[in-house]
Design an enzyme around this catalytic site. Structure first.
Site, PDB file in Angstrom:
ATOM      1  N   PHE A   1      99.655  87.579  38.997  1.00  0.00           N
ATOM      2  CA  PHE A   1     100.385  87.911  37.768  1.00  0.00           C
ATOM      3  C   PHE A   1     101.274  86.750  37.294  1.00  0.00           C
ATOM      4  O   PHE A   1     101.645  86.686  36.138  1.00  0.00           O
ATOM      5  CB  PHE A   1     101.302  89.118  38.007  1.00  0.00           C
ATOM      6  CG  PHE A   1     100.585  90.442  38.136  1.00  0.00           C
ATOM      7  CD1 PHE A   1      99.798  90.920  37.098  1.00  0.00           C
ATOM      8  CD2 PHE A   1     100.723  91.223  39.272  1.00  0.00           C
ATOM      9  CE1 PHE A   1      99.157  92.146  37.195  1.00  0.00           C
ATOM     10  CE2 PHE A   1     100.090  92.461  39.380  1.00  0.00           C
ATOM     11  CZ  PHE A   1      99.304  92.922  38.339  1.00  0.00           C
TER      12      PHE A   1
ATOM     13  N   THR B   1      90.632  89.482  37.101  1.00  0.00           N
ATOM     14  CA  THR B   1      92.085  89.403  36.935  1.00  0.00           C
ATOM     15  C   THR B   1      92.732  90.492  37.777  1.00  0.00           C
ATOM     16  O   THR B   1      92.070  91.438  38.196  1.00  0.00           O
ATOM     17  CB  THR B   1      92.516  89.703  35.485  1.00  0.00           C
ATOM     18  OG1 THR B   1      92.183  91.070  35.190  1.00  0.00           O
ATOM     19  CG2 THR B   1      91.852  88.761  34.528  1.00  0.00           C
ATOM     20  N   ASP B   2      94.020  90.384  37.970  1.00  0.00           N
ATOM     21  CA  ASP B   2      94.752  91.545  38.444  1.00  0.00           C
ATOM     22  C   ASP B   2      94.917  92.484  37.239  1.00  0.00           C
ATOM     23  O   ASP B   2      94.633  92.122  36.092  1.00  0.00           O
ATOM     24  CB  ASP B   2      96.101  91.142  39.056  1.00  0.00           C
ATOM     25  CG  ASP B   2      96.612  92.227  40.001  1.00  0.00           C
ATOM     26  OD1 ASP B   2      96.108  93.375  39.942  1.00  0.00           O
ATOM     27  OD2 ASP B   2      97.525  91.948  40.801  1.00  0.00           O
ATOM     28  N   TYR B   3      95.372  93.673  37.516  1.00  0.00           N
ATOM     29  CA  TYR B   3      95.503  94.769  36.555  1.00  0.00           C
ATOM     30  C   TYR B   3      96.161  94.332  35.239  1.00  0.00           C
ATOM     31  O   TYR B   3      97.341  93.986  35.225  1.00  0.00           O
ATOM     32  CB  TYR B   3      96.385  95.810  37.242  1.00  0.00           C
ATOM     33  CG  TYR B   3      96.167  97.236  36.885  1.00  0.00           C
ATOM     34  CD1 TYR B   3      95.392  98.061  37.686  1.00  0.00           C
ATOM     35  CD2 TYR B   3      96.769  97.787  35.762  1.00  0.00           C
ATOM     36  CE1 TYR B   3      95.209  99.398  37.375  1.00  0.00           C
ATOM     37  CE2 TYR B   3      96.592  99.115  35.449  1.00  0.00           C
ATOM     38  CZ  TYR B   3      95.817  99.919  36.264  1.00  0.00           C
ATOM     39  OH  TYR B   3      95.643 101.237  35.965  1.00  0.00           O
TER      40      TYR B   3
ATOM     41  N   ALA C   1      96.125  91.673  33.628  1.00  0.00           N
ATOM     42  CA  ALA C   1      96.804  90.366  33.650  1.00  0.00           C
ATOM     43  C   ALA C   1      96.479  89.514  32.423  1.00  0.00           C
ATOM     44  O   ALA C   1      97.271  88.647  32.056  1.00  0.00           O
ATOM     45  CB  ALA C   1      96.476  89.613  34.928  1.00  0.00           C
TER      46      ALA C   1
END
Ligand code: NOJ
Length: 761
Positions: free
Chosen positions: A256, A287-289, A291
């Protein structure tokens, strides 16, 4: 004779190499041909669909399917989903992809299988304290077996972020502060999840995260800015991610945070230059959640800009945010993005599906018979017990208060003694806490109730604001109606008849993990009040800790007779705690993060630089605090046993090391105490003078040995030049001639030392 043998071997190896290489090439080109063919049939929208990873919400009773995602699947607008498991739920979605879409491209099914799936192992920070790589690998493999028995083929693990700030709640998910150990642990997880072949039926694809530097969030506040020098990044923070890549991890998740002022999910230097070009990563990046969306708040552009930057930077899959779905087609029309850039990303995702064998059989992980034979099997529960025991760390043991004796009367006090919810910790996947064994249950089963008594003593917390925050996010904190004073009085009354008090205190599962940073990492005030009151009884106290991060325990260290760190130990926590408390198992864990004396010392880690004014207590103008020592209360690598280990006779076979040569350093370790037990012998090296300043010591090896009481073993380490390399000012990974100190011992503070010189041509 000898020559013949060598030639035969050589020919065999050559033959094997050629056949193997050709086979690899054949299957590689088979895959290429297949994907090329498939992609020719795909529309731009379908290709973009492959880059989309929605989450389908679930609650603790089971998965809930979101209608919108289902219709997107049918339109070919989804590459994978996460947060759905169980054969039925996964099958329902895979059916949609296989029967309702034009090209029948199977979906990926991901989930946060972090420390077990149904059988829960200790939290990763705890597991790392075992320093047992094959154990860690086995836990990952067991988790993979359970996960793919429930339709999953992809886990968002391992988390390998180096963390030196225990205020950050996510330290619980990683392997602590050290790059060397962190790298080995990263490798063990990847091997455990993925095995040697991604398309086997017993493995799942791993995802190393959070790339990169997420653990260095300023002031330990989750999602905060990261700013770091390149030499620190290369030498300390990047090695575990690199180790996971070298282990063949299938996917990488972005962090993030920003790196050098550019958010990780839009960072071309990070994802293309470093990850792909230098490290040769050939899987895909997710990606992360949300992001990509978050780059708007980072101030990196509007939705379309951040989308463009993410794709060009090398992000192939968009987790949850759906910005790719929303904007990429239009961006292609506007010629801001090339069709070939979408092709590149789509191809990598299809390749992962191919490597997993999903094109040959989209239902290969969806077999209801495996749900019956793989979940919470006896061998996995036994492994969970072993892992829980090996993760525990004995921090203090004055007058050998531990192990307890079965004929002693023990008062078990504390809100966690009968608790189950917290034992499996945060990120406990699909684990059911109700199936965990509580400490009280284990005591009851193993020794009966005649010599043990119980009182709750306090609530886990009394801080109303904090309770509200935690409960808003499923903290499940239920308070006892009695006042704190009444609970304490009851505990004191209960303890009157006891020889020893065991106080089980710490954090609730929600107090560490994601978005669970704390600025004060002492035990909660109401718990300390209980300890203070118990102390007044004059009885010896063992503090049994359950928590997800190092805590500040200065007061406790001074006033408790024993302290045993159990972390969140998983499905078998109660049984493991019973065994360690009563000496049926001897604790052998060693902490992988320093425990500070107070919060002001943070960030704190053992492999620091000397500075130009190293600590000298007799000199005012040296690097120190006025009000606290420099070192940790419990340093990295620290952990006691019920027995004693004596280190002696450190030897080095030569004092000069040449380039292709090796030297051997050895030490004798004697078990001088009353129990057979395991010890982790640690090797540290210091490069005395460098072209950039070097840490005062760095872990370079360790060996876990078992010694019977009275036994002595010699432990040897081989030292070679590659172990002495580091990234210099130009980021070249090289060693430098000169003097090196070697330290061997039981932790990063208590060490024997010698030296040698590296002689380079
Ligand atoms: C956010 C977390 O940062 C990450 O570790 C996790 O894998 C994803 N959410 C998916 O749940």
């Amino acid at each position: 004779m000898k020559i013949q043998f060598t030639i035969r071997n050589f020919l065999f190896l050559l033959f094997y190499f050629l056949v193997f290489k050709t086979e690899c090439q054949v299957s590689q080109s088979k895959m290429d041909l297949f994907i090329e063919g498939l992609m020719k049939k795909m529309t731009l929208e379908e290709k973009i669909g492959q880059l989309n990873l929605p989450s389908i919400g679930f609650d603790i009773t089971g998965p809930l399917l979101s209608k919108d995602v289902e219709s997107k699947i049918q339109k070919g607008l989804v590459g994978g989903v996460f947060n759905t498991y169980t054969v039925n739920a996964v099958k329902k979605l895979q059916d949609l992809a296989i029967t309702k879409t034009r090209l029948k491209i199977p979906l990926l099914f991901g989930f946060d299988v972090i420390h077990g799936h149904r059988t829960i192992f200790p939290i990763p920070l705890g597991l790392s304290c075992s320093w047992n790589l094959s154990l860690i690998e086995k836990t990952a493999n067991a988790a993979a077996l359970e996960a793919n028995a429930e339709g999953l083929c992809w886990t968002f693990s391992p988390m390998v972020d180096i963390s030196r700030d225990p205020r950050w709640g996510r330290v619980s998910e990683g392997a602590g502060e050290d790059p060397f150990l962190g790298s080995m642990v990263a490798n063990a997880y990847v091997q455990g999840y993925q095995g040697s072949q991604l398309d086997s039926n017993s493995t799942i694809m791993a995802c190393v995260k959070h790339f990169a530097l997420y653990g260095a969030a300023e002031s330990g506040r989750d999602y905060n800015t990261v700013d770091m020098s390149l030499v620190k990044m290369y030498n300390d923070y990047l090695p575990p991610y690199k180790a996971a890549i070298e282990a063949g991890v299938g996917t990488v998740m972005t962090a993030f945070n920003e790196i050098n002022g550019i958010p990780a999910s839009g960072n071309k230097w990070l994802l293309m230059d470093l990850l792909r070009n230098q490290w040769k990563f050939n899987g895909f990046v997710v990606t992360d959640y949300t992001a990509i969306n978050e780059m708007v708040a980072h101030g990196y552009g509007n939705e379309k800009t951040v989308c463009t930057k993410a794709l060009k930077a090398g992000v192939e899959m968009d987790m949850v945010g759906e910005l790719y779905l929303k904007h990429l087609a239009q961006l292609v029309k506007e010629k801001k993005i090339k069709h070939s850039e979408i092709n590149r990303a789509c191809k990598l995702i299809l390749e992962a599906k191919y490597k997993l064998g999903l094109f040959s059989d989209p239902y290969k992980f969806i077999r209801s018979e495996k749900e019956k034979t793989e979940i919470r099997t006896a061998d996995k529960l036994a492994l969970s017990l072993e892992a829980a025991i090996e993760s525990m760390v004995l921090l203090k043991n004055k007058n050998q208060i531990l192990p307890l004796k079965k004929d002693q009367k023990i008062a078990f006090i504390g809100p966690f003694v009968k608790d189950k919810r917290n034992l499996i910790g945060n990120w406990s996947g699909a684990g059911d806490f109700k199936l965990a064994i509580s400490v009280w249950e284990a005591l009851e089963q193993n020794i009966g109730l005649q010599n043990i008594v119980y009182a709750k003593g306090c609530n886990v917390l009394e801080d109303e604001k904090l309770i509200k925050k935690l409960n808003e996010h499923d903290g499940q904190i239920i308070l006892e109606k009695h006042s704190p004073e009444a609970l304490i009085l009851e505990a004191i009354e209960t303890s009157k008849s006891a020889d020893v008090i065991v106080a089980m205190l710490g954090e609730t599962f929600g107090m560490s993990g994601e978005a669970a940073s704390r600025s004060d990492i002492r035990l909660p005030e109401n718990q300390i009040n209980l300890l203070k009151a118990l102390k007044k009884t004059g009885k010896p106290i063992v503090l049994l800790l359950m928590n997800g991060r190092p805590l500040c325990l200065e007061w406790e260290d001074e006033h408790m007779e024993g302290i045993l760190e159990t972390w969140f130990a998983g499905s078998q926590a109660g049984e493991a705690i019973y065994k360690v408390l009563y000496g049926e198992a001897i604790p052998s864990g060693k902490i992988t993060m320093s425990f500070p004396r107070n919060i002001g010392q943070i960030p704190i880690y053992y492999n620091v630089k000397n500075t130009g004014r190293p600590l000298d207590l007799n000199q005012k103008y040296t690097s120190k605090y006025l009000d606290v020592e420099n070192d940790a209360l419990y340093p990295f690598g620290y952990g006691l046993s019920y027995t004693e280990f004596k280190y002696k006779n450190l030897q080095i076979d030569k004092k000069q090391l040449h380039l292709k040569d090796s030297l051997i350093v050895s030490i004798e370790v004697e078990n001088t105490g009353p129990f057979d037990a395991t010890e982790t012998v640690q090797l540290y090296i210091q490069d005395k003078i460098g072209s950039i300043t070097r840490p005062v010591k760095e872990l370079k090896g360790f060996k876990k040995i078992y010694l019977k009481k009275g036994e002595t073993k010699q432990v040897k380490f081989t030292i070679r030049e590659p172990m002495l390399r580091f990234y210099n000012e130009s980021l070249k990974f090289k060693s430098e001639s000169g003097e090196f100190q070697i330290f061997i011992g039981k932790n990063s503070r208590d060490l024997e030392n010698t030296y040698f010189h590296l002689i380079l041509p």
